[in-house]
Write a protein that holds these residues in place. Structure first.
Motif, PDB file in Angstrom:
ATOM      1  N   UNK A 463      16.128  73.175  30.783  1.00 27.41           N
ATOM      2  CA  UNK A 463      16.064  72.142  31.692  1.00 27.41           C
ATOM      3  C   UNK A 463      14.814  72.439  32.825  1.00 27.41           C
ATOM      4  N   UNK A 464      14.640  73.696  33.115  1.00 29.55           N
ATOM      5  CA  UNK A 464      13.694  73.821  34.133  1.00 29.55           C
ATOM      6  C   UNK A 464      12.149  73.659  33.395  1.00 29.55           C
ATOM      7  N   UNK A 465      11.921  74.012  32.309  1.00 29.42           N
ATOM      8  CA  UNK A 465      10.455  73.800  31.709  1.00 29.42           C
ATOM      9  C   UNK A 465      10.571  72.350  31.269  1.00 29.42           C
ATOM     10  N   UNK A 466      11.661  71.682  30.881  1.00 28.50           N
ATOM     11  CA  UNK A 466      11.661  70.169  30.526  1.00 28.50           C
ATOM     12  C   UNK A 466      11.547  69.296  31.997  1.00 28.50           C
ATOM     13  N   UNK A 467      11.591  69.893  33.081  1.00 32.76           N
ATOM     14  CA  UNK A 467      11.179  68.978  34.291  1.00 32.76           C
ATOM     15  C   UNK A 467       9.732  69.182  34.483  1.00 32.76           C
ATOM     16  N   UNK A 468       9.094  70.277  33.880  1.00 33.19           N
ATOM     17  CA  UNK A 468       7.571  70.570  34.218  1.00 33.19           C
ATOM     18  C   UNK A 468       7.152  69.907  33.032  1.00 33.19           C
ATOM     19  N   UNK A 469       7.322  70.039  31.744  1.00 33.57           N
ATOM     20  CA  UNK A 469       6.439  69.836  30.643  1.00 33.57           C
ATOM     21  C   UNK A 469       7.346  68.686  29.596  1.00 33.57           C
ATOM     22  N   UNK A 470       8.505  68.431  30.219  1.00 35.89           N
ATOM     23  CA  UNK A 470       9.203  67.293  29.257  1.00 35.89           C
ATOM     24  C   UNK A 470       8.387  66.012  28.896  1.00 35.89           C
ATOM     25  N   UNK A 471       7.521  65.648  29.773  1.00 34.70           N
ATOM     26  CA  UNK A 471       6.594  64.487  29.324  1.00 34.70           C
ATOM     27  C   UNK A 471       5.389  64.907  28.951  1.00 34.70           C
ATOM     28  N   UNK A 473       2.627  65.855  26.533  1.00 31.30           N
ATOM     29  CA  UNK A 473       2.415  65.801  25.278  1.00 31.30           C
ATOM     30  C   UNK A 473       1.534  66.825  24.653  1.00 31.30           C
ATOM     31  N   UNK A 474       1.127  67.799  25.532  1.00 33.51           N
ATOM     32  CA  UNK A 474       0.567  68.968  25.007  1.00 33.51           C
ATOM     33  C   UNK A 474       1.535  70.241  24.746  1.00 33.51           C
ATOM     34  N   UNK A 475       2.629  70.004  25.062  1.00 32.03           N
ATOM     35  CA  UNK A 475       3.706  70.934  24.865  1.00 32.03           C
ATOM     36  C   UNK A 475       4.906  70.695  23.904  1.00 32.03           C
ATOM     37  N   UNK A 476       5.341  71.417  23.528  1.00 30.97           N
ATOM     38  CA  UNK A 476       6.742  71.467  22.557  1.00 30.97           C
ATOM     39  C   UNK A 476       7.623  72.542  22.957  1.00 30.97           C
ATOM     40  N   UNK A 477       8.482  72.020  23.464  1.00 29.32           N
ATOM     41  CA  UNK A 477       9.668  73.043  23.863  1.00 29.32           C
ATOM     42  C   UNK A 477      10.669  73.246  22.617  1.00 29.32           C
ATOM     43  N   UNK A 478      10.984  74.545  22.140  1.00 34.30           N
ATOM     44  CA  UNK A 478      11.794  75.045  21.046  1.00 34.30           C
ATOM     45  C   UNK A 478      12.885  75.558  21.721  1.00 34.30           C
ATOM     46  N   UNK A 479      14.077  75.298  21.199  1.00 38.06           N
ATOM     47  CA  UNK A 479      15.328  76.005  21.768  1.00 38.06           C
ATOM     48  C   UNK A 479      15.596  77.020  20.654  1.00 38.06           C
ATOM     49  N   UNK A 480      15.897  78.164  21.049  1.00 41.03           N
ATOM     50  CA  UNK A 480      16.478  79.245  19.951  1.00 41.03           C
ATOM     51  C   UNK A 480      18.023  78.731  19.684  1.00 41.03           C
ATOM     52  N   UNK A 481      18.694  78.670  20.894  1.00 38.52           N
ATOM     53  CA  UNK A 481      20.213  78.249  20.648  1.00 38.52           C
ATOM     54  C   UNK A 481      21.094  79.281  21.111  1.00 38.52           C
ATOM     55  N   UNK A 482      20.634  80.282  22.029  1.00 39.87           N
ATOM     56  CA  UNK A 482      21.267  81.262  22.549  1.00 39.87           C
ATOM     57  C   UNK A 482      21.617  82.377  21.437  1.00 39.87           C
ATOM     58  N   UNK A 483      21.800  83.817  22.107  1.00 36.62           N
ATOM     59  CA  UNK A 483      22.161  84.673  21.169  1.00 36.62           C
ATOM     60  C   UNK A 483      23.588  85.136  21.306  1.00 36.62           C
ATOM     61  N   UNK A 484      24.307  84.326  22.123  1.00 40.77           N
ATOM     62  CA  UNK A 484      25.806  84.627  22.523  1.00 40.77           C
ATOM     63  C   UNK A 484      26.438  84.838  21.147  1.00 40.77           C
ATOM     64  N   UNK A 667      -0.632  74.349  29.946  1.00 42.47           N
ATOM     65  CA  UNK A 667      -1.251  73.265  30.918  1.00 42.47           C
ATOM     66  C   UNK A 667      -0.742  73.260  32.299  1.00 42.47           C
ATOM     67  N   UNK A 668      -1.718  72.795  33.432  1.00 48.46           N
ATOM     68  CA  UNK A 668      -1.539  73.004  34.733  1.00 48.46           C
ATOM     69  C   UNK A 668      -0.453  71.797  34.738  1.00 48.46           C
ATOM     70  N   UNK A 669       0.980  72.221  35.444  1.00 41.11           N
ATOM     71  CA  UNK A 669       1.745  71.169  35.905  1.00 41.11           C
ATOM     72  C   UNK A 669       1.270  69.912  36.591  1.00 41.11           C
ATOM     73  N   UNK A 670       1.589  68.853  36.304  1.00 42.33           N
ATOM     74  CA  UNK A 670       1.326  67.404  36.679  1.00 42.33           C
ATOM     75  C   UNK A 670       2.408  66.578  37.184  1.00 42.33           C
ATOM     76  N   UNK A 671       2.297  65.899  38.181  1.00 41.32           N
ATOM     77  CA  UNK A 671       3.384  65.036  38.350  1.00 41.32           C
ATOM     78  C   UNK A 671       4.438  65.619  39.020  1.00 41.32           C
ATOM     79  N   UNK A 672       4.419  66.730  39.353  1.00 41.60           N
ATOM     80  CA  UNK A 672       5.616  67.465  40.116  1.00 41.60           C
ATOM     81  C   UNK A 672       5.331  67.795  41.334  1.00 41.60           C
ATOM     82  N   UNK A 673       6.488  67.098  42.350  1.00 38.78           N
ATOM     83  CA  UNK A 673       6.305  66.933  43.723  1.00 38.78           C
ATOM     84  C   UNK A 673       6.552  68.155  44.246  1.00 38.78           C
TER      85      UNK A 673
END
Length: 673
Positions: A463-471, A473-484, A667-673
């Motif tokens: 959720x934190x990185x999705x706020x930074x890079x969710x939009x 198009x240079x970044x793909x976020x991959x979830x492992x799915x937790x190790x629990x 990438x340098x974060x863009x559009x983050x207040x």
């Protein structure tokens, strides 16, 4: 059998002192298993004597006596506990209480608590009826055991009864062994709550009915059995710890000990220790004492959370004893022996009618959204209207729009459940390691491939990185799915998971793939207690990953606050989110997590460390830590970040670590207040 009443005293006192928090008695919970053995012995003896003596069995009379013995005191406890629950429990806890009220009245609370065990299971100190799980197990035993004994007698005769009980016990223990061997997710809760895993404890008591009459009349043997039996029980109380696999082999010692004590009915040691006036009296009120003590523990904790333990202990001990005495003499004893004075059928009809009313009340409470209307008149669970006088005036670190002085609006149970679910709002449709070929979710052609890796806090990092890079198009976020719940095994250069549940084996197989690792740019590690010894295996995985692909950059995000009860409940009780950073309610605050870590890879690996304490507290001070943002708590439970709070963490990361993220190739974060 006065010494059996004395054994009940040992059983109930071990449970009480364990729940009261007496040091050194971590295995006091085995008192419940001692009760199971006692019930197995006495109930089996009653059934066998009638079946063998008459050739039949009066099921109606048996269940009539059980109802008079158990339900009146239980119903009185449920009624009194409900009054206190309405006065003290916050909305989400009250809704959960309503469900447990229904389940307890129907003798299925063990199944309810089993079904609730897991990710968002509330802490035990918010469940006033949690102790009724053992009563439900015992009542389920009463349902099937008479029919089992009767059918075994009809099929195999008197000689086959013992072996039928032995087979039932062996089958139950074998089920324990199978569950422990397979180690499927949640097997610990299965063993603890489900009745078929407990049958062998009752069967141990049942076997005693056939053995006791065949023992030689030896004084030495009687004393030896009593000493050994008490020794096994005491050893279990002292040596066993919470979290151990139970019952399984760990229940053998206390259960065998209980059986030896029961059979040593002629022991002088037993007469002195167990058959004295005090022990037998406590044993006779043990059922009422067991019923009342846990609600007392809960409500003392609700109303006296910051009081010194010695005073809470005095309150718990005195209130438990006083309420148990009242319950025993005013309800339990009167109904138990009422059959001789009044028509048993009428008593049973009345008892069952009241029990039905309790069920209906539980349904109303469960559907009430926590009765948030109560806040118009009082604050549940708080002797004071608020804690404003105790609050710090320090302003939390970070960008915050709302003021801590904003108007209080209680969080209903539905709002809290929705807040917990919102953590996964974005992650559900995102890329994860199991759907890498899905081009609608995974964009493997993007230059920056970021793997989120951790335990149940992995979604917070997403959720934190999705706020930074969710939009971006240079970044793909991959979830492992937790190790629990994933067991991890290592050899010299590789790691794997043999756990098939939750696809642990397949996910770790992919993570161990050289082809997959070659395409990963950055691994973001986020785990609660992630720098503590409990995380050694995860750091070992990161070390091997780094050896397999030295170009991978690692981002290690630190932990944040953990509260003793849910932050949302603290807000409802104290009318401010600042309660979530009050020292008496925080049981994990570790700004020195990295410097003090004993994990060798924490010092040896090269990674970007992101401290939540720096970003959200401005440093080490607990009273400066941010506990909500935009009207939403930092956590709806005890430590997992809410969606908005995790997104705010992302904004703070982009603000403070802008250059650091660029240095590791993002990438340098863009559009983050």
């Amino acid at each position: 059998m006065p010494h059996v009443d004395g054994l009940r005293c040992v059983a109930v006192m071990s449970v009480l002192l364990f729940h009261f928090g007496i040091p050194g008695l971590d295995g006091g919970y085995v008192g419940v298993d001692v009760f199971f053995v006692i019930s197995g012995y006495l109930i089996t003896k009653i059934i066998v004597d009638e079946v063998v003596g008459t050739g039949g069995f009066d099921f109606g009379n048996f269940y009539s006596r059980r109802i008079r013995r158990i339900l009146p005191a239980l119903i009185a406890t449920l009624a009194a506990t409900t009054i206190m629950a309405l006065a003290s429990l916050t909305p989400s806890d009250l809704v959960a209480y309503g469900k447990s009220l229904v389940a307890s009245a129907l003798s299925v609370s063990n199944l309810l608590f089993w079904s609730e065990s897991g990710y968002f299971d509330a802490a035990s100190q918010t469940k006033p009826l949690l102790h009724t799980w053992s009563l439900s197990v015992e009542e389920q035993f009463y349902l099937f055991w008479p029919a089992f004994i009767y059918l075994a007698f009809r099929k195999f005769g008197r000689k086959g009864l013992l072996w039928s009980i032995v087979v039932a016990g062996v089958a139950s223990f074998a089920a324990n062994h199978f569950a422990v061997t397979i180690r499927h997710v949640g097997y610990g809760s299965d063993l603890f709550f489900l009745p078929h895993f407990r049958v062998f404890e009752f069967a141990i008591g049942g076997v005693g009915c056939f053995v006791v009459g065949k023992l030689p009349p030896s004084r030495m043997l009687q004393e030896l059995m009593m000493a050994l039996g008490l020794g096994l029980i005491v050893y279990s109380i002292i040596s066993l710890k919470e979290g151990m696999v139970f019952p399984y082999v760990n229940a053998i010692a206390p259960c065998t000990g209980a059986l030896l004590v029961i059979m040593a009915r002629g022991s002088l040691i037993g007469r002195a220790l167990l058959a004295n006036g005090v022990s037998t009296w406590i044993g006779r009120i043990s059922y009422s004492l067991y019923l009342t003590h846990w609600p007392v523990v809960i409500f003392v904790g609700q109303f006296m959370p910051a009081t010194a333990w010695v005073f809470r202990f005095m309150a718990m001990a005195s209130l438990s004893l006083a309420t148990a005495v009242a319950l025993h003499y005013l309800v339990e004893a009167r109904f138990r022996h009422a059959g001789a004075r009044r028509a048993p059928s009428k008593i049973i009809r009345n008892v069952l009618a009241v029990s039905g009313g309790i069920c209906a009340l539980g349904v109303v409470v469960a559907l009430s959204n926590g009765m948030i209307w109560r806040y118009q008149y009082f604050t549940p669970g708080s002797l004071l209207q608020s804690v404003t006088a105790k609050e710090s005036t320090a302003r939390p670190a970070g960008n915050i729009v709302a003021s801590q002085a904003e108007a209080f609006a209680p969080l209903g149970a539905a709002a809290i459940d929705a807040g917990k679910s919102r953590r996964f709002e974005d992650i559900i449709a995102a890329c994860n390691i199991q759907v890498l070929q899905d081009k609608t979710r995974c964009f493997r052609d993007r230059p920056s491939q970021v793997l989120l890796f951790g335990n149940s806090h992995e979604p917070d990092a997403f959720n934190a990185f999705n706020r930074i890079y969710g939009k971006d198009e240079r970044v793909n976020l991959i979830n492992f799915g937790t190790v629990n719940n994933c067991e991890i095994v290592f050899d010299k250069t590789r790691f794997s998971s043999p756990t098939p549940d939750l696809a642990c084996d397949q996910r770790f197989k992919t993570l161990n793939s050289g082809r997959f690792l070659k395409g990963i740019s950055v691994i973001v590690y986020n785990t609660h207690h992630g720098f503590d010894p409990v995380a050694r295996d995860l750091w070992a995985v990161l070390e091997l990953v780094k050896k397999r692909n030295p170009s991978i950059k690692i981002v290690a995000i630190g932990s944040y606050l953990q509260t003793t009860v849910e932050c949302a409940s603290l807000y409802n009780r104290y009318r401010t989110y600042e309660a979530c950073r009050r020292q008496e309610f925080v049981n994990y605050h570790n700004p020195g997590e990295r410097e003090n870590s004993p994990v060798p890879q924490v010092k040896s690996l090269d990674y970007l460390y992101i401290s939540k304490y720096r970003l959200l507290c401005g440093g080490d001070r607990l009273d400066m830590c941010l506990t909500y943002v935009d009207g939403e708590p930092a956590s709806y439970d005890q430590h997992h970040l809410s969606r908005n709070f995790a997104r705010h963490l992302g904004e703070r990361m982009a603000e403070v670590h802008r250059e650091d993220l660029a240095k590791i190739g993002l990438p340098v974060p863009e559009g983050i207040p």
